[in-house]
Design a protein around this motif. Structure first.
Motif, PDB file in Angstrom:
ATOM      1  N   GLU A   1       0.947  -1.267  -0.001  1.00 57.00           N
ATOM      2  CA  GLU A   1       0.000  -0.126   0.031  1.00 57.00           C
ATOM      3  C   GLU A   1       0.899   1.269  -0.082  1.00 57.00           C
ATOM      4  OE1 GLU A   1      -2.514  -0.756   3.536  1.00 57.00           O
ATOM      5  OE2 GLU A   1      -4.212  -1.649   2.080  1.00 57.00           O
TER       6      GLU A   1
ATOM      7  N   ASN B   1       1.286   6.835  -1.858  1.00 59.72           N
ATOM      8  CA  ASN B   1       0.014   5.889  -1.601  1.00 59.72           C
ATOM      9  C   ASN B   1       0.289   5.124  -3.017  1.00 59.72           C
ATOM     10  OD1 ASN B   1      -2.740   4.384  -1.881  1.00 59.72           O
ATOM     11  ND2 ASN B   1      -3.391   6.135  -0.606  1.00 59.72           N
TER      12      ASN B   1
ATOM     13  N   MET C   1      -1.992   2.696  -3.973  1.00 61.34           N
ATOM     14  CA  MET C   1      -3.401   2.595  -4.560  1.00 61.34           C
ATOM     15  C   MET C   1      -3.866   3.606  -5.416  1.00 61.34           C
ATOM     16  SD  MET C   1      -3.922  -0.243  -3.342  1.00 61.34           S
ATOM     17  CE  MET C   1      -3.125  -1.380  -2.122  1.00 61.34           C
TER      18      MET C   1
ATOM     19  N   SER D   1      -8.482   2.304   3.453  1.00 62.10           N
ATOM     20  CA  SER D   1      -8.797   0.892   3.088  1.00 62.10           C
ATOM     21  C   SER D   1      -9.828   0.125   3.919  1.00 62.10           C
ATOM     22  CB  SER D   1      -7.653   0.123   2.946  1.00 62.10           C
ATOM     23  OG  SER D   1      -7.973  -1.307   2.435  1.00 62.10           O
TER      24      SER D   1
END
Length: 126
Positions: free
Chosen positions: A26, A40, A42, A93
């Motif tokens: 992540e 980040n 993601m 998340s």
């Protein structure tokens, strides 16, 4: 099968870059010279940086096996930093997971506990 999830741009400096990826995948940390920038994984967005953390060059960069700390070798010392961006990404998340419609009560309780723990940890570093 490997596939590309996110692409982004990074403006390198003249120094060689060191890259570390957290065990959860992540967070990405990139060290150049004597500074570190966190991303980040993601979203590809920058999550912060540590500038001029030492007088020399950073020679090694690695997350611990749980992803809670970032270990940095520089100036003949090993510095250990909390992985604050990792906690932020894990919180985001978990909040997304909590919105899923089909979830057992035990799973919901566990995710809520993770959210509370991450929020309490992040409040210590505000």
């Amino acid at each position: 099968m490997p596939r590309c999830l996110v692409t982004g741009t990074y403006e390198p400096t003249s120094a060689a870059a060191l890259v570390a990826i957290s065990p959860s995948g992540e967070v990405v940390a990139i060290a150049t010279g004597n500074s570190i920038q966190f991303f980040n994984a993601m979203s590809g967005l920058s999550e912060g940086f540590i500038e001029n953390m030492c007088s020399g060059q950073i020679t090694a960069l690695q997350f611990d096996s749980m992803g809670k700390y970032l270990l940095v070798c520089a100036d003949r010392y090993i510095r250990i930093f909390h992985n604050i961006p990792g906690y932020k990404v894990a919180l985001e998340s978990a909040v997304k997971k909590l919105k899923q419609p089909k979830m057992s009560a035990a799973m919901r309780e566990r995710i809520e506990m993770q959210i509370n723990e991450n929020e309490a940890f992040l409040k210590k570093f505000e």
